[in-house]
Every structure is written in C-alpha cells, then in structure tokens.
Write a protein that holds these residues in place. Sequence first.
Motif, PDB file in Angstrom:
ATOM      1  N   ALA A  38      -8.890   9.455   9.813  1.00 22.16           N
ATOM      2  CA  ALA A  38      -9.702   8.825   8.765  1.00 22.16           C
ATOM      3  C   ALA A  38      -8.816   8.283   7.649  1.00 22.16           C
ATOM      4  CB  ALA A  38     -10.716   9.819   8.206  1.00 22.16           C
ATOM      5  N   LEU A  41      -7.107   5.140   8.995  1.00 16.92           N
ATOM      6  CA  LEU A  41      -8.124   4.080   9.150  1.00 16.92           C
ATOM      7  C   LEU A  41      -8.486   3.524   7.780  1.00 16.92           C
ATOM      8  CD1 LEU A  41     -10.407   5.744  11.826  1.00 16.92           C
ATOM      9  CD2 LEU A  41      -9.257   3.544  12.087  1.00 16.92           C
ATOM     10  N   GLY A  42      -8.477   4.402   6.773  1.00 17.68           N
ATOM     11  CA  GLY A  42      -8.792   3.972   5.406  1.00 17.68           C
ATOM     12  C   GLY A  42      -7.771   2.978   4.880  1.00 17.68           C
ATOM     13  N   GLY A  45      -8.465  -0.198   6.896  1.00 15.86           N
ATOM     14  CA  GLY A  45      -9.781  -0.739   6.554  1.00 15.86           C
ATOM     15  C   GLY A  45      -9.796  -1.348   5.162  1.00 15.86           C
ATOM     16  N   GLY A  46      -9.104  -0.704   4.233  1.00 15.14           N
ATOM     17  CA  GLY A  46      -9.024  -1.229   2.870  1.00 15.14           C
ATOM     18  C   GLY A  46      -8.378  -2.616   2.873  1.00 15.14           C
ATOM     19  N   MET A 132     -10.055  -3.228  13.782  1.00 11.50           N
ATOM     20  CA  MET A 132     -10.883  -2.190  13.161  1.00 11.50           C
ATOM     21  C   MET A 132     -12.211  -2.086  13.900  1.00 11.50           C
ATOM     22  SD  MET A 132      -9.520  -0.474  10.750  1.00 11.50           S
ATOM     23  CE  MET A 132     -10.835   0.322   9.848  1.00 11.50           C
TER      24      MET A 132
ATOM     25  N   TYR B 245     -20.261  -3.036   4.782  1.00 14.32           N
ATOM     26  CA  TYR B 245     -19.143  -2.778   5.699  1.00 14.32           C
ATOM     27  C   TYR B 245     -19.506  -1.665   6.684  1.00 14.32           C
ATOM     28  CZ  TYR B 245     -14.426  -1.998   7.464  1.00 14.32           C
ATOM     29  OH  TYR B 245     -13.331  -1.873   8.301  1.00 14.32           O
ATOM     30  N   PHE B 251     -17.972   2.430   9.623  1.00  7.86           N
ATOM     31  CA  PHE B 251     -17.107   3.302   8.826  1.00  7.86           C
ATOM     32  C   PHE B 251     -17.699   3.553   7.451  1.00  7.86           C
ATOM     33  CE2 PHE B 251     -13.637   1.605  11.637  1.00  7.86           C
ATOM     34  CZ  PHE B 251     -13.308   2.814  12.217  1.00  7.86           C
ATOM     35  N   SER B 254     -15.178   6.785   3.169  1.00 11.97           N
ATOM     36  CA  SER B 254     -14.047   7.689   3.407  1.00 11.97           C
ATOM     37  C   SER B 254     -13.563   7.598   4.855  1.00 11.97           C
ATOM     38  CB  SER B 254     -14.434   9.118   3.053  1.00 11.97           C
ATOM     39  OG  SER B 254     -15.541   9.516   3.823  1.00 11.97           O
ATOM     40  N   PHE B 255     -14.004   6.562   5.562  1.00 15.47           N
ATOM     41  CA  PHE B 255     -13.584   6.268   6.929  1.00 15.47           C
ATOM     42  C   PHE B 255     -13.876   7.375   7.918  1.00 15.47           C
ATOM     43  CE2 PHE B 255     -12.029   2.721   4.747  1.00 15.47           C
ATOM     44  CZ  PHE B 255     -12.120   1.704   5.679  1.00 15.47           C
ATOM     45  N   ASP B 256     -15.012   8.012   7.693  1.00 15.15           N
ATOM     46  CA  ASP B 256     -15.631   8.779   8.764  1.00 15.15           C
ATOM     47  C   ASP B 256     -16.413   7.737   9.566  1.00 15.15           C
ATOM     48  OD1 ASP B 256     -16.691  10.646  10.421  1.00 15.15           O
ATOM     49  OD2 ASP B 256     -17.882  11.680   8.899  1.00 15.15           O
TER      50      ASP B 256
END
Lengths: 150, 292
Positions: A38, A41-42, A45-46, A132, B245, B251, B254-256
Amino acid sequence: MKTPFAALALLAVLGTPALAQDLPQPVKARQGQFNIMALNLGVLGGMARGTVEYDAEAAQAAADSLVAVSSLSQGAMWPDGTDDGSIAGTRAKADIWGNMDDFTSKWADFGEAATAMAAAAGTGRDALGPNMGALGNACKACHDTYRAPE
Amino acid sequence: MRSFLKLLVLAAIVGAGIGLWVTAPNRVDAARFDGLTGDAARGETVFTAAGCASCHHAKGSEDKLLLTGGMEFVSDFGTFYAPNISPHPEAGIGGWSFEDFANAVTRGVSPEGQHYYPAFPYTAYTKMQDQDLSDLWAYMQTLDPSDVASKPHDVGFPFNIRRSVGGWKFLFMSDDYVIEAADNERGRYLVETLAHCAECHTPRNPLGALDKARWMGGAPNPSGSGTIPALTPDKLDWSAADVAYYLESGFTPSFDAVGGHMAEVVENFAALPAEDREAVAAYIKALPPLDE
C-alpha cells in the motif's frame, strides 16, 4: 463488589493491548507485506493522479519494492487456522485454504502487474496510470473473493 | 344491533376494497413510450451504471454478461435469488415486451402482474428516464441467452404473500429524489437512480425500507459480516478527487484496495466516463452530515 470491578478494569486496560499483539507471527508478516504494498502503491498513485510531482527514481524504487513483495514466498504466511472464522484480527476468508491454487494464481497475477509497472515506472508519468489500473485489478480480483468486508 | 352488523359488513367490504386497491400492481402507461427507439450502444452505459450484471451474472462466473442469475441475498425476511434476466425466451426475459420490461424495472411488477420483492432495486430505478429504459432494453437483447432456470426465493410466511409487497410499496415507494441537487442532476441520477448506492449505504427500518432520515449513513452488511461504510461528511473525510479516483481505480486514499461487492461497483464505474465519476463524487461531497 469493588474488587471484581477493579479486576475487570485492570483486565480491560491490560487486555486490550495484549489482544492487538496476540496475532500469530505469520498473520503479522502477511499484513506487513500488504502495508508495504500500500505504501509503495501510494507513491506511484500519487504521481499518477498528479497530487505528487513525478520523480523517475522514486517511481522506479516504489515499483521495484512491489516486485520484491511479489517475490516473497507466501507459504509460511498462510498456515491453517489463520482465517477470519478461526481468529480475530484478520479478514482472510476460509475460502483461501479451500482454493489455494486459485489464490496462488491470483497472487502471481499481482506479480505480473508489478513487473509490468517496474518496466515502465521510470519512463514517465503517463506510463503510471494504466499500470496502476492493472495493479488495482489484481488487488480487486483477490479481495473480491478472499477478503471479508470490514 | 342489526344495523351495526350491516355497518360492520360494509366497513369490512370497504376496507378489503381499499386493501386490494392499495396492494394492486401499479403499471406504467404504455403510451408514454410511443415514438421511443432504443439505442443498444447507449444502453450499454445505462446497463453498466445500473450495475445489472453485478447481481445477475452467475456467481463465480468470469462471464459477467451472461445474466444467468443465482446470486443470493440474505435478509431478515428470507433469502432472495437474482433471477435469469438473459434474453432466453423461457428461462430469461426473451419473451417480454418493452412494456413488460418497463413495468418490471420501474414498478417492480412482473408480466403476470405479480409484485417483485424490493431486493430488486426498482425503488431506485423507478426514476429511470424513459430513453435510458428504452436503450437498456435494446442493449440487453444483444446479450447471450442462458437456459438455466431461475431459483425460487426462500421466503417464509407472511412475506411469501406477494400481495403484501403491494402494501410495502404503498408505504415506501416514491419517485421523489432525496437530496436537492439542482447543480448536479447527473450525479444525483447516477447515485439515487441507476447505481442505487443507497440500497447498501443507507440503513433500513424494521420493515426493510430505507431510512431516508439517515441517508448514506452506513448500514450493517446484508451479507451478515461487517458494515457498509457511511458516505456522509461526518464519517467520510475523502476529497471529491479521492472519491472519483477510488471509483476509477479501486484504491482508497491510503491505497488499500476495494473488496467485496464494492469491487463490482468499482468495475462498473471504471467503465463510465470520468465526468460521471466526478459527478458522483460531487454528490457524495454535498451530502448533509448526520448528527449523532
């Protein structure tokens, strides 16, 4: 009357942190790897969303970390008796153990998506979005079947 | 005494008459569809937004467009099974007219005049625009037929008396919108009508109807384990961009990653235009807080 109440209060104070730490080591380990996923991925993703500025090196490092997680042997992290019906503190459904081949293949799908991300992450921001999406699909496919709702 | 008895009989007849009138199926006026032509390509978008496949595809099947049915919905009133709505002439809805379809989707009434149980979210679809309904019907006829028979619902007395659903509809079915949204009609149409979000995100009263005073306030998961989260601003602190998003990628901030039935919902929203996801996000962010 006072004593049982005090004992109960003491139990409540001592009992709560004890419960949180009582998760078996394999469960803590697998939850830890999902947290590492996570976190990385954050980062990606950001950048994909544009809330964080694109940085090729940081993107590559995050993608490589995802590949590293996908290469961890899963065997030791999923022992019998660690499903959500057997212990508290996990959302892993018992179906995992009844369909281990499918579960393993879904984990491999995540590895493929992570590898594709690692191949593209350093080449520019535009490559992040579609990758993603693929990673999200890999997560969803498994959660859909094997993770219990909160 | 005799006149009292007469009065009682009269009251009973009137009462039964009102009861029959109240619980009778309320059908659409077919004339309202005159001149409509369905566009299957547009209908695919309606189908996706309305989440039809999410409940009507065969459980565990990879082919989400084969609308075999069979998914179960456990409730306090019994277990409901999604029926076959593929275009098969016997097992599915291939033998229906457009009017039959409109009565089913927007009124919850079968071609035989029987009430459907509100596990089928016609209480939301009742606000569906005529053109969308017509496009949806055109699209659904392009899908593959499945010859698997629908599974009967497992519902006990008194809920197995379908006529009682008519009383339920009289009390709870309304084509009014819940939230004022003059500046975001698309978002409201998607949330309150097509995507029927409130069916899971709003708690229900003891008779199984949505508690509109606690709109999107979160609810127990109908599957029996866990809860469906609240979307009101006192509980959900995501930004509109976060919501959009999430609907696109699955997602969380917190990208769970999304799981459960919501994964199906995200799959649908990901296939819709970005403006639709943004409209839904704007609707969610404009929800009034619930004071606890």
